[in-house]
Design an enzyme around this catalytic site. Sequence first.
Site, mmCIF file in Angstrom:
data_model
loop_
_atom_site.group_PDB
_atom_site.id
_atom_site.type_symbol
_atom_site.label_atom_id
_atom_site.label_comp_id
_atom_site.label_asym_id
_atom_site.label_seq_id
_atom_site.Cartn_x
_atom_site.Cartn_y
_atom_site.Cartn_z
ATOM 1 N N ASP A 174 1.020 -0.850 -0.117
ATOM 2 C CA ASP A 174 -0.040 0.029 0.001
ATOM 3 C C ASP A 174 0.770 1.231 0.096
ATOM 4 O O ASP A 174 1.922 1.368 0.368
ATOM 5 C CB ASP A 174 -0.944 0.116 1.148
ATOM 6 C CG ASP A 174 -2.029 -1.011 1.104
ATOM 7 O OD1 ASP A 174 -2.085 -1.590 0.246
ATOM 8 O OD2 ASP A 174 -3.009 -0.628 2.011
ATOM 9 N N HIS A 224 -5.079 9.617 0.681
ATOM 10 C CA HIS A 224 -5.111 8.398 1.702
ATOM 11 C C HIS A 224 -5.971 8.854 2.834
ATOM 12 O O HIS A 224 -5.468 9.154 4.152
ATOM 13 C CB HIS A 224 -3.801 8.205 2.199
ATOM 14 C CG HIS A 224 -3.564 6.955 2.923
ATOM 15 N ND1 HIS A 224 -3.890 6.853 4.323
ATOM 16 C CD2 HIS A 224 -3.280 5.728 2.719
ATOM 17 C CE1 HIS A 224 -3.715 5.602 4.760
ATOM 18 N NE2 HIS A 224 -3.432 4.691 3.798
ATOM 19 N N HIS A 282 3.596 -2.308 3.289
ATOM 20 C CA HIS A 282 3.769 -0.992 2.755
ATOM 21 C C HIS A 282 5.080 -0.717 1.753
ATOM 22 O O HIS A 282 6.161 -1.148 2.291
ATOM 23 C CB HIS A 282 3.361 0.335 3.592
ATOM 24 C CG HIS A 282 2.250 0.157 4.327
ATOM 25 N ND1 HIS A 282 1.939 -1.050 5.621
ATOM 26 C CD2 HIS A 282 0.935 0.965 4.273
ATOM 27 C CE1 HIS A 282 0.508 -0.626 5.705
ATOM 28 N NE2 HIS A 282 0.048 0.155 5.159
#
Length: 281
Positions: free
Chosen positions: A101, A156, A246
């Site tokens: 992510d 985000h 991530h």
Amino acid sequence: MKKDQLITRRRALIAGAAVLGAAGAAGTARVLTAGQAAEPASGPPLSGPQANRALKPSAYRLQPLAGYGAPPHGTQLRTLVRHEPFIRVSGRGRSMVLTFDDGPDPHYTPEILRTLREYDVHAMFFVCGLMAADNKDLLGEMADDGHLVGNHTWSHPLLTKLSRSAIRSEIERTSEVIDEACGEPPSWFRAPYGEWNRATYQIGAELGMEPMSWTIDTNDWARPGTRAIVGTVQKEAAPGVVVLSHDAGGDRSQSVQALRTYLPRLLDAGYHMTVPRRKYA
């Protein structure tokens, strides 16, 4: 001209994949399981730790994915609005999905791509539009390597606190960037912090995407140490799990090193890294 030719080639490859499906039983996941999202991990948790719970098999198959590329000629594509995200895959053998992510990040993402390429496995990258707009070359590299590029909003935000129009803008702008860089819009969406609501599901489906969450939260965003990240993945590895990591949003050197450590171990243990296959009704 070269860019147009590259995008045309990517679209041709994508169309061929849609018809042929994945090569090999271990290469692609066929069924996904929907369920409640795990504890948010793309940033500080929104609430206290949540114990892993038993996950029941899905009662349905994806028939089809909501708008995954252009369907075969004469095929009518139905849009399905989910009420909860997919959190597992169910394929043949010991299949797992690796997801990353918040990227792409020009420092950490290339290292992750090199590792995945070294072991010849595919993953899913849920990118943020702000990062993607400045790193379209990395999105193109993901697509060329056979990875799936998903939508993780533009900036985000916590979508459940936004208006419907703001949610659409966050998602739609990012899809446009992905389409431009990869040659097709994304078919998967992940809500920041794992926080979903009805508007998020509806808008995602309207834009041709299915909701994806995760099963294993590595908590790598908190930089707990490479050993801790590796330990979490190896301890919780099981057929069908979706691993959350991530590749941006801070110092991700631990995430990079952890992948280099646990990936060969998982492969040696008989696990197959997969991505969801495209399916039409």
